[in-house]
Design a protein around this motif. Structure first.
Motif, PDB file in Angstrom:
ATOM      1  N   UNK A   1       0.800  -1.005  -0.034  1.00 25.03           N
ATOM      2  CA  UNK A   1      -0.371  -0.355  -0.327  1.00 25.03           C
ATOM      3  C   UNK A   1       1.221   1.344   0.161  1.00 25.03           C
ATOM      4  N   UNK A   2       1.491   1.031   1.070  1.00 25.13           N
ATOM      5  CA  UNK A   2       2.718   2.510   1.125  1.00 25.13           C
ATOM      6  C   UNK A   2       3.787   1.946  -0.352  1.00 25.13           C
ATOM      7  N   UNK A   3       4.366   1.673  -1.122  1.00 22.31           N
ATOM      8  CA  UNK A   3       4.810   1.092  -1.976  1.00 22.31           C
ATOM      9  C   UNK A   3       6.445   1.112  -1.886  1.00 22.31           C
ATOM     10  N   UNK A   4       6.665   0.434  -0.711  1.00 14.29           N
ATOM     11  CA  UNK A   4       7.912   0.476  -0.239  1.00 14.29           C
ATOM     12  C   UNK A   4       8.616  -0.093  -0.841  1.00 14.29           C
ATOM     13  N   UNK A   5       8.349  -1.130  -1.772  1.00 17.53           N
ATOM     14  CA  UNK A   5       9.573  -1.388  -2.804  1.00 17.53           C
ATOM     15  C   UNK A   5      10.328  -0.597  -3.728  1.00 17.53           C
ATOM     16  N   UNK A   6       9.715   0.744  -3.827  1.00 23.67           N
ATOM     17  CA  UNK A   6       9.619   1.441  -4.857  1.00 23.67           C
ATOM     18  C   UNK A   6       8.946   2.309  -5.303  1.00 23.67           C
ATOM     19  N   UNK A   7       9.046   3.109  -6.191  1.00 24.32           N
ATOM     20  CA  UNK A   7       8.742   3.727  -7.655  1.00 24.32           C
ATOM     21  C   UNK A   7       9.156   4.161  -9.136  1.00 24.32           C
ATOM     22  N   UNK A   8       8.619   4.129  -9.618  1.00 21.37           N
ATOM     23  CA  UNK A   8       9.225   4.793 -11.386  1.00 21.37           C
ATOM     24  C   UNK A   8       8.733   5.985 -11.480  1.00 21.37           C
ATOM     25  N   UNK A   9      10.270   6.641 -12.121  1.00 26.22           N
ATOM     26  CA  UNK A   9       9.497   7.915 -12.595  1.00 26.22           C
ATOM     27  C   UNK A   9      10.508   7.983 -14.918  1.00 26.22           C
ATOM     28  N   UNK A  10       9.638   9.363 -14.360  1.00 27.77           N
ATOM     29  CA  UNK A  10      10.498   9.268 -16.002  1.00 27.77           C
ATOM     30  C   UNK A  10      10.682  10.903 -16.162  1.00 27.77           C
ATOM     31  N   UNK A  11      12.016  10.783 -16.956  1.00 30.30           N
ATOM     32  CA  UNK A  11      12.879  11.901 -16.811  1.00 30.30           C
ATOM     33  C   UNK A  11      12.230  13.435 -17.835  1.00 30.30           C
ATOM     34  N   UNK A  12      11.477  14.497 -16.860  1.00 34.17           N
ATOM     35  CA  UNK A  12      10.768  15.631 -17.922  1.00 34.17           C
ATOM     36  C   UNK A  12      11.383  16.769 -18.573  1.00 34.17           C
ATOM     37  N   UNK A  13      12.711  16.898 -16.948  1.00 35.94           N
ATOM     38  CA  UNK A  13      13.896  17.943 -17.257  1.00 35.94           C
ATOM     39  C   UNK A  13      14.536  17.129 -17.615  1.00 35.94           C
TER      40      UNK A  13
END
Length: 184
Positions: free
Chosen positions: A157-169
């Motif tokens: 629920x807290x996404x403790x394994x992590x998250x993904x992001x995409x570079x926008x700048x």
């Protein structure tokens, strides 16, 4: 190194949940090839290459229709307090997790839902919807309890394994940079 037990991880949960709404980069990891890790003090990020020098740009497990690495899994972020519970406080021991950025920040969906933009250094990323889960490699490195902890119940629920992001700048990030939410 002995793996943290479920009791150890449950005991760490209040500290993990107390992470700030905006934070600080604690460690940067570049994966030049499978299994290899470098931990620079600063690194460039761009939409074209992701974390410069990282194997993501050479191809990854998720691709676009034309076979290019998918930008929604470009940058891996993990809460620093979580990796600290698994691997200890020495950031030199965090690289094997394989995430690009370890941030002392609440990365839960309540604080960083998909679409959230984060400014760090001179770069910006946007959080994507792609789930990030513990796998067999994660179990090998940190134990089954760690994988269960991040992939089920409160950890999921807290996404403790992590998250993904995409570079926008495009820009450069450094250990110690603040991470703050920004409007699009």
């Amino acid at each position: 190194m002995a793996h943290a037990t479920m009791d150890d991880l449950q005991a760490a949960l209040p500290r993990i949940e107390a992470a700030p709404a905006e934070g600080t980069i604690r460690a940067i990891v570049v994966r030049p090839e499978k299994g290899a890790r470098e931990m620079p003090g600063s690194n460039a990020m761009s939409l074209a290459a992701g974390m410069h020098g990282d194997h993501w740009s050479k191809g990854c497990w998720r691709e676009t229709e034309d076979g290019a690495p998918h930008p929604d899994v470009q940058i891996c972020l993990m809460p620093a307090r979580v990796i600290e519970a698994f691997a200890g406080p020495d950031t030199a021991d965090w690289g094997p997790a394989g995430d690009n950025l370890f941030i002392d920040m609440d990365l839960s969906p309540g604080n960083c839902p998909p679409g959230t933009r984060l400014a760090m250094g001179s770069a910006e990323i946007v959080i994507t919807e792609e789930p990030h889960n513990g796998c067999q490699g994660f179990i090998d490195r940190y134990g089954r309890d760690a994988c269960v902890f991040v992939n089920t119940g409160r950890g999921r629920d807290l996404r403790l394994r992590g998250i993904y992001g995409r570079v926008v700048r495009d820009g450069t990030v450094s250990v110690g940079d603040s991470v703050r939410k920004v409007e699009a």
